[in-house]
Design an enzyme around this catalytic site. Sequence first.
Site, mmCIF file in Angstrom:
data_model
loop_
_atom_site.group_PDB
_atom_site.id
_atom_site.type_symbol
_atom_site.label_atom_id
_atom_site.label_comp_id
_atom_site.label_asym_id
_atom_site.label_seq_id
_atom_site.Cartn_x
_atom_site.Cartn_y
_atom_site.Cartn_z
ATOM 1 C CD GLU A 41 -0.133 0.988 3.371
ATOM 2 O OE1 GLU A 41 -0.099 2.092 2.791
ATOM 3 O OE2 GLU A 41 0.015 0.859 4.596
ATOM 4 N NE ARG A 66 -0.474 -6.626 13.115
ATOM 5 C CZ ARG A 66 -1.193 -7.344 14.004
ATOM 6 N NH1 ARG A 66 -1.028 -7.165 15.295
ATOM 7 N NH2 ARG A 66 -2.048 -8.246 13.577
ATOM 8 C CB CYS A 71 9.118 -2.339 -3.888
ATOM 9 S SG CYS A 71 9.808 -0.784 -4.545
ATOM 10 C CG HIS A 110 10.135 -3.172 -8.187
ATOM 11 N ND1 HIS A 110 9.328 -3.064 -7.083
ATOM 12 C CD2 HIS A 110 10.293 -4.506 -8.426
ATOM 13 C CE1 HIS A 110 8.992 -4.284 -6.668
ATOM 14 N NE2 HIS A 110 9.578 -5.166 -7.458
ATOM 15 C CG ASP A 125 9.542 -8.251 -5.702
ATOM 16 O OD1 ASP A 125 9.295 -7.574 -4.688
ATOM 17 O OD2 ASP A 125 9.330 -7.847 -6.864
#
Length: 266
Positions: A41, A66, A71, A110, A125
């Site tokens: 997210e 939490r 990435c 990324h 990943d």
Amino acid sequence: MHAQSALQRFCDTFSFTPDMSADLPALQALQQFYVQHLPFENIDVLLGKSISIEPTDVVEKLLINRRGGYCFEHNTLFRLMLEAMGFNVSTHLARVVWGAAENAASPETHMVLLVELQGRQYLADVGFGGVSLTRPLLLEQGEQHGFILKQDNVGDWLLSVNLGDKAHPMYRFRQRACEAVDIVVANHFVSTWPQSHFRHHLLMARIIDGVQVNMTDLRQTTHGETRRETHVQNFAEFCSRVKAFFTDEKAISEAELEVIYRKVGQ
């Protein structure tokens, strides 16, 4: 944050017992468990907050508060835990070509990991938001578990996913490891560049009840036996759907959700 402390916090938070053998089954078990419990997210980017990839900050956000992340956060945490388990891990940058041609011009935005096991390398990943990799992939050409790896004539790798009718390119990456500062620069660019996709659209993903669930702005897509797409109709439904991605629904406040809803619901 010591790597062993990060692993212990993860295990305590999600009641996970790792296999400390540092072999392929242990790597597979951790990766599969991870993507089922921590969502991809970009909420903090949408809220204009800075994204720290310092290990202590990543552990606080993902494990203590939490939350989820993208990435750079996920694969930072994943690397810490793998190293605590005894794995040999290297960090690499990739060029995302999701939704584009495999050779499309794209910056290195990324982060991925390569894990060396008995002289062979595996792509690990846990931070790609389009399609979650539920297991590591042996770095060799061909199809594995619905994913396809292909190497070009200069040695760069392309990862694609087989979605029914054809292969959809995901990202290209080099086998040569990058420097830690390269990750810092890429993370800053992705989270602050005015035209960054992450600054304008809500992007969420997680394996929920064994199936891939994605949310883009007000559209939720479930990739079960059949693909099902639904659109959020109001703020209450939006809150419910977003909170379902977290293992603790108190991880995100209603005030934060209201800001995001106004931003992506236009």
